[in-house]
Design an enzyme around this catalytic site. Structure first.
Site: not given
Ligand code: SAH
Length: 255
Positions: A89, A116, A153, A168
């Protein structure tokens, strides 16, 4: 184009890769997808992929060594200079433009996090970090599959009609125009009573120039209404620029 996914839940990928356009592209060898179980790259009896965080606190962290070993194995087996994408994220926002850029690469590796997330040192081997949106999911499998799907795609031959990809939403900085199919009229019961829903006459007219213009107008007015931010970077032809001026003028008149 080749994709390697590294995950602790490989079976999560079976559904999305096993149906529809992606399945056909894989069967035809247009895209080559390998899903790697991170546990196959552990060395201890328990095949552990995670451990407690240094410094304490909640949650578990994905250990760096199995990921390094998985990347070494992928490099040895599949060769080529690797683009290694960390799903997170905290990454740069994944967009249609990013999907098109990635589709020109030969080979990408997608790392799916859990818990995490990853030990920070994994970033040493990562060439980019992508987020699919400002929310947090339980794992990186869905984001990796989202990226794979959107990138695939753009790979020639994956979507039957390449024109449809070019039209698209987002591809030219505009949202797509509305689509209709048979039947020509349909009854629908809504809260305001029963109504007959038709299809815009122009689509039945057989006048292709008119239809093209109507679609341009609809795409532009939708974009203006819903996502005016997109218009700043949109590449419009002369006709579209003219229609947009008219739409803006009409709006201005209404205000
Ligand atoms: N503690 C981290 C979140 C971990 S979520 C933080 O706050 O940054 C667990 C896993 O889900 C992440 O390592 C990632 O691979 C995936 N993930 C969660 N949300 C995501 C998003 N919006 N985009 C891409 N990967 C995501």
């Amino acid at each position: 184009m080749r994709f390697d996914l590294v995950t602790i839940f490989p079976r999560l990928c079976d559904g999305p890769l096993g149906e529809g356009i992606l399945r056909r592209a894989i069967e035809r060898g247009i895209v080559d997808v390998h899903v790697h179980d991170l546990r196959d790259h552990t060395t201890d009896r328990h095949r552990s992929v995670d451990d407690v965080p240094y410094g304490g606190g909640p949650g578990m962290v994905l250990k760096p060594d199995p990921i390094f070993r998985a990347l070494d194995a992928i490099g040895a087996e599949r060769g080529t200079a690797l683009t290694v994408i960390l799903t997170s994220p905290q990454g740069r926002r994944f967009t249609q433009a990013e999907a098109e850029r990635l589709s020109r690469l030969e080979h990408i590796v997608l790392l799916c996090g859990r818990y995490e997330g990853f030990d920070e040192r994994v970033r040493e081997r990562v060439t980019e970090e992508l987020s699919i949106g400002d929310y947090v999911l339980t794992g990186g499998e869905l984001p990796a599959l989202v990226v794979l799907d959107a990138v695939a795609r753009f790979v020639p031959g994956v979507v039957g009609d390449e024109q449809s990809v070019a039209q698209d939403s987002f591809s030219r900085g505009l949202l797509d125009h509305p689509h209709y199919t048979r039947p020509a009229t349909i009854r629908s019961a809504s809260r305001s009573g029963e109504r007959e829903l038709g299809v815009p006459d122009v689509l039945m007219s057989g006048n292709h120039a008119e239809i093209r213009r109507w679609r341009k107008r609809e795409a532009l007015s939708r974009t203006l209404e819903r996502r005016p931010d997109l218009l700043d970077d949109a590449s419009l032809d002369d006709e579209e620029a003219q229609i947009l001026r008219e739409l803006k003028g009409a709006r201005h008149g209404r205000d």
